[in-house]
Structure formats: structure tokens, C-alpha cells
Motif scaffolding. Structure first.
Motif, PDB file in Angstrom:
ATOM      1  N   GLY A 299      36.984  33.948  41.389  1.00 41.28           N
ATOM      2  CA  GLY A 299      37.244  35.262  41.943  1.00 41.28           C
ATOM      3  C   GLY A 299      36.760  35.409  43.367  1.00 41.28           C
TER       4      GLY A 299
ATOM      5  N   SER B 175      34.894  39.298  37.551  1.00 46.43           N
ATOM      6  CA  SER B 175      36.096  38.946  38.310  1.00 46.43           C
ATOM      7  C   SER B 175      35.798  38.522  39.740  1.00 46.43           C
ATOM      8  CB  SER B 175      37.071  40.127  38.334  1.00 46.43           C
ATOM      9  OG  SER B 175      37.593  40.366  37.052  1.00 46.43           O
ATOM     10  N   ASN B 176      34.593  38.775  40.211  1.00 40.76           N
ATOM     11  CA  ASN B 176      34.254  38.466  41.601  1.00 40.76           C
ATOM     12  C   ASN B 176      33.483  37.164  41.758  1.00 40.76           C
ATOM     13  OD1 ASN B 176      35.402  40.939  42.393  1.00 40.76           O
ATOM     14  ND2 ASN B 176      33.495  42.017  41.947  1.00 40.76           N
TER      15      ASN B 176
ATOM     16  N   PHE C  93      41.799  37.795  39.306  1.00 39.62           N
ATOM     17  CA  PHE C  93      41.498  38.193  37.933  1.00 39.62           C
ATOM     18  C   PHE C  93      41.931  39.625  37.633  1.00 39.62           C
ATOM     19  CE2 PHE C  93      38.523  34.540  38.221  1.00 39.62           C
ATOM     20  CZ  PHE C  93      39.076  33.803  37.177  1.00 39.62           C
ATOM     21  N   ASP C  94      42.093  40.446  38.662  1.00 43.33           N
ATOM     22  CA  ASP C  94      42.713  41.753  38.433  1.00 43.33           C
ATOM     23  C   ASP C  94      44.155  41.559  37.962  1.00 43.33           C
ATOM     24  OD1 ASP C  94      40.355  42.851  39.291  1.00 43.33           O
ATOM     25  OD2 ASP C  94      41.158  43.675  41.155  1.00 43.33           O
TER      26      ASP C  94
ATOM     27  N   GLN D  25      48.754  37.684  40.175  1.00 41.85           N
ATOM     28  CA  GLN D  25      47.548  36.853  40.144  1.00 41.85           C
ATOM     29  C   GLN D  25      47.582  35.736  41.176  1.00 41.85           C
ATOM     30  OE1 GLN D  25      48.416  35.784  35.922  1.00 41.85           O
ATOM     31  NE2 GLN D  25      47.691  33.744  36.490  1.00 41.85           N
TER      32      GLN D  25
ATOM     33  N   GLN E 230      38.584  32.918  33.094  1.00 44.08           N
ATOM     34  CA  GLN E 230      39.682  33.760  32.645  1.00 44.08           C
ATOM     35  C   GLN E 230      39.455  34.216  31.211  1.00 44.08           C
ATOM     36  OE1 GLN E 230      44.087  33.025  33.427  1.00 44.08           O
ATOM     37  NE2 GLN E 230      43.884  32.199  31.355  1.00 44.08           N
TER      38      GLN E 230
ATOM     39  N   VAL F  15      36.830  36.920  31.209  1.00 42.66           N
ATOM     40  CA  VAL F  15      37.359  38.186  31.737  1.00 42.66           C
ATOM     41  C   VAL F  15      38.188  38.892  30.673  1.00 42.66           C
ATOM     42  CG1 VAL F  15      39.033  39.150  33.368  1.00 42.66           C
ATOM     43  CG2 VAL F  15      37.293  37.547  34.174  1.00 42.66           C
TER      44      VAL F  15
ATOM     45  N   SER G 165      40.708  46.082  36.140  1.00 44.80           N
ATOM     46  CA  SER G 165      39.743  45.267  36.873  1.00 44.80           C
ATOM     47  C   SER G 165      38.441  45.171  36.086  1.00 44.80           C
ATOM     48  CB  SER G 165      39.481  45.894  38.251  1.00 44.80           C
ATOM     49  OG  SER G 165      38.607  45.085  39.006  1.00 44.80           O
TER      50      SER G 165
ATOM     51  N   ALA H 162      43.938  40.178  34.302  1.00 42.34           N
ATOM     52  CA  ALA H 162      43.545  41.204  33.332  1.00 42.34           C
ATOM     53  C   ALA H 162      44.661  42.223  33.126  1.00 42.34           C
ATOM     54  CB  ALA H 162      42.264  41.903  33.789  1.00 42.34           C
TER      55      ALA H 162
END
Length: 282
Positions: free
Chosen positions: A118, A113-114, A125-126, A61, A153, A156, A108, A129
Motif C-alpha cells: 500500500g 491498506s497503507n 487496496f481501496d 486497483q 490483500q 485487508v 477503505s 476492498a
């Protein structure tokens, strides 16, 4: 308190608890524990018979140029705090224990997450997660406790849990703050004495935006612009300051009633994040 660095020992402990009919809570952390983390433990103990905590500085992360190597690691002090707090199990895995030698799978959560953090921290965030999914699979708790300071977070992880049908309740815990309003964070230790005096202005900007929303005097874009100028004049380098819908963290409009104001800004070399909830429902 049982301390282990292996997945099999965690699973054996949890199996024993389950056979005894225990309700299990889990608190994931990256260590360098402060009062905010201990508040998570306290809330977990109110809702479960057994509490497991992880300490793991997760490399996936952190982006290029971020502070993975420099991230504060205070294992001995953390162990003592958790032991004093009455935690049942502390899981301290290595990177190899968590990811093996050839991990290929990434979790993802699209769209969420973007946005916001992100956008400026691609892949962050990938990593979050994926590691939280792994921890939930290892511990298999009834309840997981997360702080609200990192609201994105939290969103997500909640979305991931829902989409993947993971049988755990994710329960948020309110942000713990200094008397100045500054949200407690492991990264506050990077701040100089002068920066510590300035840092509470991030929360002050959030409170001003909340008050403006509740007064209904200005459009959200104007409030965001005012906050950015205020932070810049205080010495911050703002990343974003956004009035969002709670459900999907997209930009809010006047028809939305359940809102969160999200902010991230650098002060010196330290990136601070914070947020504040607002309801305009009458």
C-alpha cells in the motif's frame, strides 16, 4: 457451467441455489488462470454445494503507470479450465456492470491498506476492498476462498468483512509453487527465461529469513537487511522485506510469536510478491 455478465443473472442463480438449500462458495479472480486458481476452486468444492467464480480485471486497483491495459486476458482458455473443473457459475462483468456510470463509494481499510504494498501502490487496496465488497454483496456466498500469496490483500479483506459484518467466512488457501519455489502468479508470464531462473531467489530469501528467526541468532532488522542485499545482488530491485506480526502486519519484535515475512521486489519490469509464515511459539 453457467456463464453470465450481469448481476441480475448471478442473483437469480444464487436465489435458486439457496431455495434448494445449497451451501455456496465464491472465488474472485482477475483471470489468466493457473494451477493456483484451480486449487482455490478445488478447495471451494470440498466445502460447498455450488461454486461461483468471477473474472474481472479491476481498474480501480491499478495505479498510474501500472499494467491494467497490458494485464493478460485469456477469457476463452479460462472458461474452458473452469468448465473442466466443474464450476457452477462464471461471472464475467464489464467495468460498467460493476461500477455503473457515476460510482462514488470507496471501501477503505485504514492502516492495513497503507503498509507494505500500500505504501508503494497508493489506493491499490481501496480498489481491492471496494470490488471484493461488491462481489460479496452480489454473490452473497457462505465462504470466500483467497490465496495466501498476497497475504496483505487477505488481511485487508478479512478486516473489511469483520468490520462491516459481512456474513461470509474468508478461507485462505496455501500458495501453490513451482518445483523451484517460485509462487505461481499471472504476472510470471512477463518474466524472460533468464528472469524465470532468478525469480525463485525471492522465496529462497524468505526461507533464509524464516530459518534465521527459528534459530534465534539475529535481530529481525539484520535479517531484513541481509535479505535486501541478497536480492539486490541477484538482480532484484527490492520494494520491502519485512518481518511482521500476522495480526496487523506491523513490524514484529522478539515478543511476537505468530509472524509473517512479507516481500516485494521488481525483477526487470515485473513486480513479484511473496511471503512465508513463521511461528516461534514453544
Amino acid at each position: 457451467m453457467q456463464v453470465t455478465d450481469t448481476i441480475i443473472n448471478v442473483r437469480n442463480a444464487v436465489k435458486t441455489w439457496r431455495m434448494a438449500g445449497a451451501r455456496i462458495a465464491f472465488v474472485p479472480t482477475m483471470g489468466n488462470l493457473h494451477i493456483g486458481h484451480l486449487k482455490l476452486v478445488e478447495e471451494a468444492q470440498k466445502s460447498a454445494d455450488r461454486v461461483a467464480v468471477s473474472i474481472f480485471v479491476n481498474p480501480t486497483q491499478f495505479g498510474v503507470g501500472e499494467d491494467f491495459e497490458a494485464y493478460p486476458r485469456t477469457e476463452a482458455e479460462d472458461k474452458q479450465k473452469l468448465d473442466d473443473a466443474g464450476v457452477d457459475l462464471l461471472f464475467l462483468p464489464s467495468v460498467g456492470e460493476m461500477y455503473g456510470n457515476d460510482a462514488k463509494t470507496v471501501v477503505s481499510v485504514k492502516n492495513l491498506s497503507n503498509l507494505h504494498c500500500g505504501a508503494s501502490r497508493p489506493g491499490h487496496f481501496d480498489g481491492v476492498a471496494t470490488v471484493v465488497c461488491k462481489f460479496l454483496n452480489i454473490v452473497q456466498p457462505d465462504i470466500g476462498f483467497l490465496g495466501q500469496k498476497d497475504f496483505q490483500q487477505l488481511a485487508v479483506i478479512r478486516k473489511m468483512v469483520n468490520d462491516l459484518n459481512i456474513p461470509v467466512e474468508i478461507r485462505p488457501v496455501e500458495t501453490v509453487r513451482e518445483s523451484s519455489g517460485l509462487a505461481l502468479s499471472s504476472r510470471n508470464g512477463y518474466l524472460s527465461p533468464e528472469e524465470l531462473r532468478v525469480a525463485p531467489k525471492l522465496y529462497q530469501a524468505l526461507c533464509a529469513a524464516r530459518d534465521g528467526i527459528l534459530m534465534g541468532k539475529k535481530g529481525y532488522s539484520a535479517l531484513e537487511d541481509e535479505a535486501v542485499i541478497y536480492l539486490q545482488e541477484a538482480g532484484f530491485v527490492p520494494d520491502y522485506f519485512s518481518v511482521c506480526r500476522v495480526g496487523d502486519l506491523l513490524k514484529a519484535d522478539k515478543q511476537d510469536t505468530d509472524l509473517v515475512v512479507l516481500a516485494a521486489a521488481k525483477l526487470g519490469r515485473t513486480r513479484l510478491i511473496d511471503n512465508i509464515r513463521v511461528s516461534t511459539a514453544r
